[in-house]
Design an enzyme around this catalytic site. Structure first.
Site, PDB file in Angstrom:
ATOM      1  N   GLU A 110      10.605   1.244   9.832  1.00  0.00           N
ATOM      2  CA  GLU A 110      11.547   2.332   9.765  1.00  0.00           C
ATOM      3  C   GLU A 110      10.788   3.638  10.012  1.00  0.00           C
ATOM      4  OE1 GLU A 110      13.300   5.558   8.529  1.00  0.00           O
ATOM      5  OE2 GLU A 110      13.364   4.583   6.423  1.00  0.00           O
TER       6      GLU A 110
ATOM      7  N   LYS B 195       0.762  -1.301  -0.040  1.00  0.00           N
ATOM      8  CA  LYS B 195       0.045  -0.029  -0.045  1.00  0.00           C
ATOM      9  C   LYS B 195       1.051   1.171   0.058  1.00  0.00           C
ATOM     10  CE  LYS B 195      -1.889   2.699   3.183  1.00  0.00           C
ATOM     11  NZ  LYS B 195      -1.875   3.972   2.385  1.00  0.00           N
TER      12      LYS B 195
ATOM     13  N   CYS C  61      13.345  10.952   7.215  1.00  0.00           N
ATOM     14  CA  CYS C  61      13.279  10.825   8.396  1.00  0.00           C
ATOM     15  C   CYS C  61      14.608  10.829   9.102  1.00  0.00           C
ATOM     16  CB  CYS C  61      13.043   8.963   8.318  1.00  0.00           C
ATOM     17  SG  CYS C  61      14.028   8.147   7.188  1.00  0.00           S
TER      18      CYS C  61
HETATM   19  P1  NAI Z   1       1.632   7.656   8.662  1.00  0.00           P
HETATM   20  O1  NAI Z   1       2.560   6.804   9.629  1.00  0.00           O
HETATM   21  O2  NAI Z   1       0.298   7.784   9.337  1.00  0.00           O
HETATM   22  O3  NAI Z   1       1.602   7.284   7.204  1.00  0.00           O
HETATM   23  C1  NAI Z   1       2.404   6.283   6.620  1.00  0.00           C
HETATM   24  C2  NAI Z   1       1.767   5.229   5.908  1.00  0.00           C
HETATM   25  O4  NAI Z   1       1.076   4.207   6.887  1.00  0.00           O
HETATM   26  C3  NAI Z   1       0.763   5.640   4.847  1.00  0.00           C
HETATM   27  O5  NAI Z   1       0.605   4.758   3.878  1.00  0.00           O
HETATM   28  C4  NAI Z   1      -0.557   5.448   5.707  1.00  0.00           C
HETATM   29  O6  NAI Z   1      -1.840   5.426   4.780  1.00  0.00           O
HETATM   30  C5  NAI Z   1      -0.389   4.110   6.378  1.00  0.00           C
HETATM   31  N1  NAI Z   1      -1.052   3.941   7.532  1.00  0.00           N
HETATM   32  C6  NAI Z   1      -1.694   4.831   8.276  1.00  0.00           C
HETATM   33  N2  NAI Z   1      -2.493   4.221   9.362  1.00  0.00           N
HETATM   34  C7  NAI Z   1      -2.151   2.843   9.193  1.00  0.00           C
HETATM   35  C8  NAI Z   1      -2.948   1.857  10.130  1.00  0.00           C
HETATM   36  N3  NAI Z   1      -3.417   2.063  11.289  1.00  0.00           N
HETATM   37  N4  NAI Z   1      -2.267   0.805   9.664  1.00  0.00           N
HETATM   38  C9  NAI Z   1      -1.723   0.503   8.627  1.00  0.00           C
HETATM   39  N5  NAI Z   1      -1.282   1.552   7.676  1.00  0.00           N
HETATM   40  C10 NAI Z   1      -1.423   2.548   8.197  1.00  0.00           C
HETATM   41  O7  NAI Z   1       2.275   9.285   8.364  1.00  0.00           O
HETATM   42  P2  NAI Z   1       1.877  10.605   7.986  1.00  0.00           P
HETATM   43  O8  NAI Z   1       0.400  10.760   8.600  1.00  0.00           O
HETATM   44  O9  NAI Z   1       1.594  10.678   6.434  1.00  0.00           O
HETATM   45  O10 NAI Z   1       2.698  11.563   8.525  1.00  0.00           O
HETATM   46  C11 NAI Z   1       2.857  11.733  10.037  1.00  0.00           C
HETATM   47  C12 NAI Z   1       4.099  12.082  10.269  1.00  0.00           C
HETATM   48  O11 NAI Z   1       4.998  11.027  10.234  1.00  0.00           O
HETATM   49  C13 NAI Z   1       4.961  13.149   9.499  1.00  0.00           C
HETATM   50  O12 NAI Z   1       4.725  14.403   9.786  1.00  0.00           O
HETATM   51  C14 NAI Z   1       6.285  12.753   9.961  1.00  0.00           C
HETATM   52  O13 NAI Z   1       6.572  13.210  11.059  1.00  0.00           O
HETATM   53  C15 NAI Z   1       6.016  11.152  10.021  1.00  0.00           C
HETATM   54  N6  NAI Z   1       6.685  10.514   8.770  1.00  0.00           N
HETATM   55  C16 NAI Z   1       7.759   9.859   8.850  1.00  0.00           C
HETATM   56  C17 NAI Z   1       8.366   9.212   7.805  1.00  0.00           C
HETATM   57  C18 NAI Z   1       9.547   8.652   7.638  1.00  0.00           C
HETATM   58  O14 NAI Z   1       9.982   8.302   6.628  1.00  0.00           O
HETATM   59  N7  NAI Z   1      10.042   8.071   8.818  1.00  0.00           N
HETATM   60  C19 NAI Z   1       7.720   9.059   6.456  1.00  0.00           C
HETATM   61  C20 NAI Z   1       6.193  10.021   6.691  1.00  0.00           C
HETATM   62  C21 NAI Z   1       5.818  10.492   7.748  1.00  0.00           C
END
Ligand code: NAI
Ligand code: MG
Length: 487
Positions: free
Chosen positions: A259, A185, A293
Site C-alpha cells: 500500500e 516492524k 497516502c
Molecule cells: P519508507 O518507505 O522508507 O518507510 C516505511 C517503512 O519501511 C518503515 O518502517 C521503514 O523502516 C521501512 N523500510 C525502509 N527501508 C526498508 C527496506 N529496504 N526494507 C524493508 N523495510 C524498509 O518511507 P519514509 O522514508 O518514512 O517516507 C518517505 C516518503 O514515503 C514520505 O515522504 C511519503 O512520500 C512516503 N510515505 C508514504 C506512506 C503511505 O502511507 N503510503 C507512509 C509513509 C511514507
C-alpha cells in the site's frame, strides 16, 4: 514552542517483543525516537538486527506450526481478537496520548479517528475468523472436490509512521483472523504504540509467538524481507522502498502486498455543493498534517468557479490551529521528523521557483519543532513538481479545468492510482468519473471515508492487493484443492 505536555503517557516498553518475552536487541544497539514538537529525545528503543529477526521468525514459526494458533478453534481466535479490541478501548486515552507524543498528531484526531477506526478494524476481522470457508466443486468423474482456505504462514509486516496504531490494526486484523503469525516492524519514527499494542495482546491472552515486534530502521525491515522463514510481506510506505522489497522478496518468491503513496485528484465541478466541497478540500489534504497516502493533493476546480473557490479554500486554510498537539483545540501538529519537514519545505521552494502562486503559508511555523504552515498554491500547472510528486505535507495545489473529458485525462495522468474524489450534483457525471478514473477508491461528494469493511488499495504504482474488507483476507490465505475418489 514550550510544550506543556499535559497527561504525557508513561512509556512502558522499549524492547523487542519476541516469543512472548520482552528482550534487548542481540546486538545491544538502541535508537532514538524524537518528539516532533520540541525535537527532544523521548526515549531510546531497541534496534533489532538479523539475529533478532531470526529469533522472531522462529518464534512465529513455532506458534504457527505446533500451534496453538493455526490449529486453535477459529472462534477462539476471534474471541481473543475481540478481547484485544476491548483492551484497546479500555486504554484509549493512554494509547492516543502515546500516539500524539511519538507522532505529533493532534490528540483530538487520535481519539476521534485513529483509535476508533483501529478498534473497529480488529473487531471486524474478529468476526471473520470463523467464516473463512472453501467451496465444493462439481468436477468431471466420480470425485468429491473441495477447497480449503489455509493461513499463508508467518507474515512480515512493515508499516510507516503516519498512522502507527491504525496501520498496526489494518495489518494484524486479517492476518490474525486467517490464522497467520506475525513479525512486525513499526516505523523508526513511531515505534511506541505498536509495542504497547503487543503488550495489550499479551494481556488479552494471545499465545507466545503469535505476534512478535522487532523495532529498528529499514535494515531491520530488510532482514525480515530476506528471511527464508517468512512466507509473506505486507508493506505500507514509499514505492521506492517497495521496489527494494520486491527485489529482496524475489529470492524466496514471497507473497507481497503493498500500500503505497498517491497524488490523488480531488475534482470540483461548478454544480457541486460548494461549501461542502471547500470543507472536503481542506480535510482531504490537511488532515493528519497532510501525511496521508490518499491526500487530495491535486485539487482541480472548474474554471467558472475557480477564483471564488480558491478564495474560500485559502480562508479555511488560515483558520487551522497549529500548536501543541496535546491541546484539544489544536487541529494541526508538527510533521513527523526532520526529513519530512525538510522535504516539504524544499517542495514549497520548488513550487515558488516553478512559478506557482503561494497564497497562504509557505514557511516554517515557529522556531522549534517540525511545524509547517498550511500552504496553498494557485495557478499550478500539471508539469510542476508540486503537481506530480507526493509531498506528504500540508501543501495544496489548486488547478483549473474546463471539461469532463479533459479532467478525466488529467486526473489519470500520474503514475499513482490510490484514490480520487469528485464533487457534483450530476449523478451521471459522478458515475462516469468513478468508472473512468484509474484509482482504488473513488469518493463522491465526500473525502477520506474509511470503513474496515470497504477495500482500500492502489492501481498502478500506488500498490498491489487490497487492504480491509473481505479482500484483505485473500492476502493471508492460500487456497488448497482436495480431490477424493468416490469409486
Ligand atoms: P519508507 O518507505 O522508507 O518507510 C516505511 C517503512 O519501511 C518503515 O518502517 C521503514 O523502516 C521501512 N523500510 C525502509 N527501508 C526498508 C527496506 N529496504 N526494507 C524493508 N523495510 C524498509 O518511507 P519514509 O522514508 O518514512 O517516507 C518517505 C516518503 O514515503 C514520505 O515522504 C511519503 O512520500 C512516503 N510515505 C508514504 C506512506 C503511505 O502511507 N503510503 C507512509 C509513509 C511514507
Ligand atoms: Mg525511508
Amino acid at each position: 514552542m514550550t510544550s506543556a505536555i499535559i497527561g504525557a503517557p508513561k512509556i512502558r516498553q522499549t524492547n523487542l517483543f519476541i516469543g512472548g518475552k520482552w528482550q534487548e536487541s542481540r546486538g545491544g544497539k538502541r535508537f532514538p525516537t524524537v518528539n516532533p514538537v520540541n525535537e527532544q529525545l523521548i526515549v531510546e528503543v531497541a534496534e533489532g538486527n538479523e539475529a533478532d529477526v531470526d529469533a522472531a521468525v522462529k518464534a512465529a514459526r513455532s506458534a504457527f506450526e505446533s500451534g496453538p494458533w493455526s490449529k486453535m478453534d477459529a472462534r477462539d481466535r476471534g474471541r481473543l481478537m475481540n478481547k484485544l479490541a476491548d483492551l484497546m478501548e479500555a486504554n484509549l486515552d493512554e494509547l492516543a496520548a502515546l500516539e500524539t507524543l511519538d507522532n505529533g498528531k493532534p490528540i483530538s484526531d487520535a481519539k476521534a479517528a485513529d483509535l476508533p477506526l483501529a478498534i473497529d478494524c480488529i473487531r471486524y476481522y474478529a468476526g471473520w475468523a470463523d467464516k473463512l470457508t472453501g467451496d465444493t466443486i462439481p468436477i468431471r468423474g466420480n470425485y468429491f472436490c473441495y477447497t480449503r482456505r489455509e493461513p499463508v504462514g508467518v507474515v512480515g509486516q512493515i508499516i510507516p509512521w503516519n498512522f502507527p496504531i491504525l496501520m498496526t490494526a489494518w495489518k494484524w486484523g486479517p492476518a490474525l483472523a486467517s490464522g497467520c503469525t506475525i513479525v512486525m516492524k513499526p516505523a523508526e519514527q513511531t515505534p511506541l504504540t505498536c509495542l504497547r499494542l503487543a503488550e495489550l495482546a499479551h494481556e488479552a491472552g494471545f499465545p507466545d509467538g503469535v505476534i512478535n515486534i522487532v523495532t529498528g530502521y529499514g535494515q531491520t525491515g530488510a532482514a525480515i524481507v530476506r528471511h527464508p522463514g517468512v512466507d509473506k510481506i505486507a508493506f505500507t510506505g514509499h514505492y521506492e522502498t517497495a521496489q527494494k522489497i520486491m527485489i529482496d522478496a524475489a529470492q524466496t518468491l514471497k507473497r507481497i502486498t503493498f500500500e503505497l503513496g498517491g497524488k490523488s485528484p480531488n475534482v470540483v465541478f461548478a454544480d457541486a455543493d460548494i461549501d461542502a466541497a471547500v470543507a472536503g478540500a481542506e480535510f482531504g489534504l490537511f488532515f493528519n498534517q497532510g501525511q496521508c497516502c490518499c491526500a487530495g493533493s491535486r485539487l482541480f476546480v472548474e474554471q467558472s468557479i475557480y477564483d471564488t473557490f480558491v478564495e474560500k479554500v485559502v480562508a479555511r486554510a488560515k483558520t487551522r490551529r497549529l500548536g501543541d498537539p496535546f491541546d484539544p483545540k489544536t487541529t494541526q501538529g508538527p510533521q513527523v521528523d526532520a526529513d519530512q519537514f525538510n522535504k516539504i519545505l524544499s517542495y514549497i521552494d520548488k513550487g515558488k521557483s516553478e512559478g506557482a502562486q503561494c497564497l497562504t503559508g509557505g514557511r516554517r511555523f515557529g522556531n522549534t519543532g517540525f511545524f509547517v504552515e498550511p500552504t496553498v498554491f494557485a495557478n499550478v500547472t500539471d508539469d510542476m513538481s508540486i503537481a506530480r510528486d507526493e509531498i506528504f505535507g500540508p501543501v495544496l495545489s489548486i488547478l483549473p479545468f474546463k471539461t469532463t473529458e479533459e479532467i478525466i485525462e488529467r486526473a489519470n495522468s500520474t503514475y499513482y492510482g490510490l484514490a480520487a474524489a469528485v464533487w457534483t450534483r450530476d449523478v451521471v457525471k459522478a458515475h462516469q468519473f468513478a468508472a473512468r478514473v484509474r484509482a482504488g477508491t473513488i469518493w463522491v461528494n465526500c473525502y477520506d471515508v474509511f470503513d474496515a469493511a470497504a477495500p482500500f488499495g492502489g492501481f498502478k504504482m500506488s500498490g498491489m492487493g487490497r487492504e480491509l474488507g473481505a479482500a484483505a483476507l485473500a492476502n493471508y490465505t492460500e487456497s488448497k484443492t482436495v480431490t477424493m475418489s468416490l469409486a
